[in-house]
Design a protein around this motif. Structure first.
Motif, PDB file in Angstrom:
ATOM      1  N   VAL A  72      10.319 -66.752 -52.747  1.00  5.85           N
ATOM      2  CA  VAL A  72      10.172 -67.298 -54.102  1.00  5.85           C
ATOM      3  C   VAL A  72       9.906 -66.165 -55.101  1.00  5.85           C
ATOM      4  CG1 VAL A  72       8.755 -68.771 -55.575  1.00  5.85           C
ATOM      5  CG2 VAL A  72       9.447 -69.569 -53.313  1.00  5.85           C
ATOM      6  N   ALA A  73       9.086 -65.192 -54.704  1.00 12.11           N
ATOM      7  CA  ALA A  73       8.765 -64.069 -55.591  1.00 12.11           C
ATOM      8  C   ALA A  73       9.998 -63.261 -55.968  1.00 12.11           C
ATOM      9  CB  ALA A  73       7.718 -63.167 -54.935  1.00 12.11           C
ATOM     10  N   VAL A  74      10.907 -63.070 -55.028  1.00 15.93           N
ATOM     11  CA  VAL A  74      12.128 -62.319 -55.325  1.00 15.93           C
ATOM     12  C   VAL A  74      12.971 -63.049 -56.367  1.00 15.93           C
ATOM     13  CG1 VAL A  74      14.368 -61.656 -54.375  1.00 15.93           C
ATOM     14  CG2 VAL A  74      12.297 -61.017 -53.173  1.00 15.93           C
ATOM     15  N   LEU A  88      24.851 -66.939 -55.329  1.00 14.63           N
ATOM     16  CA  LEU A  88      23.976 -66.667 -54.179  1.00 14.63           C
ATOM     17  C   LEU A  88      24.833 -66.598 -52.926  1.00 14.63           C
ATOM     18  CD1 LEU A  88      21.251 -66.436 -52.656  1.00 14.63           C
ATOM     19  CD2 LEU A  88      21.240 -68.944 -52.541  1.00 14.63           C
ATOM     20  N   ILE A  89      24.709 -65.486 -52.192  1.00 21.17           N
ATOM     21  CA  ILE A  89      25.363 -65.337 -50.894  1.00 21.17           C
ATOM     22  C   ILE A  89      24.271 -65.399 -49.831  1.00 21.17           C
ATOM     23  CG2 ILE A  89      26.921 -63.966 -49.469  1.00 21.17           C
ATOM     24  CD1 ILE A  89      28.184 -64.704 -52.118  1.00 21.17           C
ATOM     25  N   ASN A  90      24.178 -66.513 -49.133  1.00 22.89           N
ATOM     26  CA  ASN A  90      23.202 -66.670 -48.045  1.00 22.89           C
ATOM     27  C   ASN A  90      23.786 -66.057 -46.775  1.00 22.89           C
ATOM     28  OD1 ASN A  90      20.777 -68.032 -48.890  1.00 22.89           O
ATOM     29  ND2 ASN A  90      22.033 -69.832 -49.310  1.00 22.89           N
ATOM     30  N   ASN A  91      23.434 -64.807 -46.521  1.00 28.56           N
ATOM     31  CA  ASN A  91      24.000 -64.088 -45.378  1.00 28.56           C
ATOM     32  C   ASN A  91      22.975 -63.795 -44.286  1.00 28.56           C
ATOM     33  OD1 ASN A  91      26.070 -62.249 -44.037  1.00 28.56           O
ATOM     34  ND2 ASN A  91      24.460 -60.778 -44.511  1.00 28.56           N
ATOM     35  N   LEU A 121      15.802 -72.709 -48.751  1.00 28.88           N
ATOM     36  CA  LEU A 121      14.846 -72.287 -49.764  1.00 28.88           C
ATOM     37  C   LEU A 121      15.518 -71.370 -50.790  1.00 28.88           C
ATOM     38  CD1 LEU A 121      12.048 -72.053 -50.999  1.00 28.88           C
ATOM     39  CD2 LEU A 121      11.510 -70.294 -49.277  1.00 28.88           C
ATOM     40  N   CYS A 122      16.305 -70.409 -50.310  1.00 34.19           N
ATOM     41  CA  CYS A 122      17.042 -69.534 -51.233  1.00 34.19           C
ATOM     42  C   CYS A 122      17.975 -70.354 -52.117  1.00 34.19           C
ATOM     43  CB  CYS A 122      17.835 -68.489 -50.450  1.00 34.19           C
ATOM     44  SG  CYS A 122      16.830 -67.234 -49.622  1.00 34.19           S
ATOM     45  N   THR A 123      18.632 -71.327 -51.508  1.00 26.88           N
ATOM     46  CA  THR A 123      19.531 -72.182 -52.272  1.00 26.88           C
ATOM     47  C   THR A 123      18.772 -72.958 -53.336  1.00 26.88           C
ATOM     48  OG1 THR A 123      21.041 -72.391 -50.390  1.00 26.88           O
ATOM     49  CG2 THR A 123      21.203 -74.072 -52.104  1.00 26.88           C
ATOM     50  N   ARG A 128      17.773 -73.884 -59.004  1.00 22.56           N
ATOM     51  CA  ARG A 128      16.831 -74.077 -60.109  1.00 22.56           C
ATOM     52  C   ARG A 128      17.117 -73.102 -61.239  1.00 22.56           C
ATOM     53  NH1 ARG A 128      10.968 -75.089 -57.035  1.00 22.56           N
ATOM     54  NH2 ARG A 128      11.397 -77.254 -56.419  1.00 22.56           N
ATOM     55  N   SER A 129      17.404 -71.852 -60.874  1.00 26.42           N
ATOM     56  CA  SER A 129      17.736 -70.842 -61.882  1.00 26.42           C
ATOM     57  C   SER A 129      19.017 -71.210 -62.625  1.00 26.42           C
ATOM     58  CB  SER A 129      17.892 -69.475 -61.208  1.00 26.42           C
ATOM     59  OG  SER A 129      18.350 -68.503 -62.128  1.00 26.42           O
ATOM     60  N   MET A 130      20.020 -71.639 -61.887  1.00 21.54           N
ATOM     61  CA  MET A 130      21.298 -71.999 -62.502  1.00 21.54           C
ATOM     62  C   MET A 130      21.155 -73.217 -63.411  1.00 21.54           C
ATOM     63  SD  MET A 130      23.706 -71.554 -59.123  1.00 21.54           S
ATOM     64  CE  MET A 130      23.765 -70.015 -58.210  1.00 21.54           C
TER      65      MET A 130
END
Length: 242
Positions: A72-74, A88-91, A121-123, A128-130
């Protein structure tokens, strides 16, 4: 790719192999890239290599994606520093030969935490940002298949990611967002680290074909939803899960 020029792409698991190759492709396509990995030392030489031609456009952030607070901090840093996430590339992933019958519960949980929970979580944070900016964003899961057919628990996690991709597509549609989501599923690929090869070596299967698939997906018109791409080397004999 003009529509993505100067927009921000976040890539997890970016220190080597597919992640690093995708980062190069997006840098060369004109995006600003944030490379996330728990091994930032492997990214430093990579960043220096591209610092001349891509000055100020390549950012390194250390993060263990299985740590919720770090993750979340990143994304908060990206929001504050670069204005938010557009791609976002979830790799990031972890594979293991964990037995279904004799494996440890802690091993199963670790595979799920990294390959499924961290990915979602990354997604969530990227979406949320988008949505805050009503952005036309894109989420891409690099959904590797097992390198060994006996890695059954890892294979099950990969199928969960396919199910998540469809569930996320439906939720993104229902909330009226402009965000698309895609799963790119490579078969047997060679993720070779920096210690085994130079930065300018000719690309292998993973380095050449997965970034090409990522660029193809990003180039499609806004009304086109590419749900899933499966990539396999010619002649591969392994039977991949559906």
């Amino acid at each position: 790719m003009e529509q993505w020029k100067d927009r921000v792409a976040v890539i997890t698991g970016a220190s080597a192999g597919i992640g690093r190759s995708v980062a190069v492709a997006l840098l060369e396509a004109g995006l600003i890239v944030v490379a996330i990995d728990e091994r930032p030392d492997l990214l430093k030489n990579f960043a220096e290599f591209y610092s001349v031609s891509h000055s100020g456009r390549f950012h390194i952030r250390r993060c263990d994606v299985s740590d919720d607070d770090e993750t979340v901090a990143v994304f908060q840093w990206v929001e504050r520093t670069l204005g938010g996430v557009d791609v976002l590339i979830n790799n990031a992933s972890v594979e293991g030969s964990v037995s279904l019958l004799d494996g440890e519960v802690s091993e199963w949980r670790n595979l799920l935490d990294v390959n499924v929970v961290a990915l979602n979580l990354c997604t969530r944070e990227a979406v949320r940002s988008m949505r805050r900016r009503d952005a036309h964003g894109h989420i891409i899961h690099i959904n590797r298949y097992p390198s060994d057919p006996s890695h059954h628990f890892f294979g099950a996690a990969r199928l969960l990611v396919k199910a998540l991709t469809e569930g996320l597509r439906q939720e993104l549609r229902d909330c009226g967002s402009h965000i698309r989501i895609t799963s790119i599923s490579p078969g047997l690929v060679d993720d070779t680290s920096d210690s085994d090869r130079g930065l300018v070596e000719k690309p292998n299967f993973s380095d050449q074909n997965v970034p090409s698939a990522v660029l193809y997906v990003l180039k499609t018109p806004p009304r086109v939803q590419v749900q899933d791409i499966i990539l396999k080397p010619s002649g591969e004999t392994t039977c991949l899960p559906l």
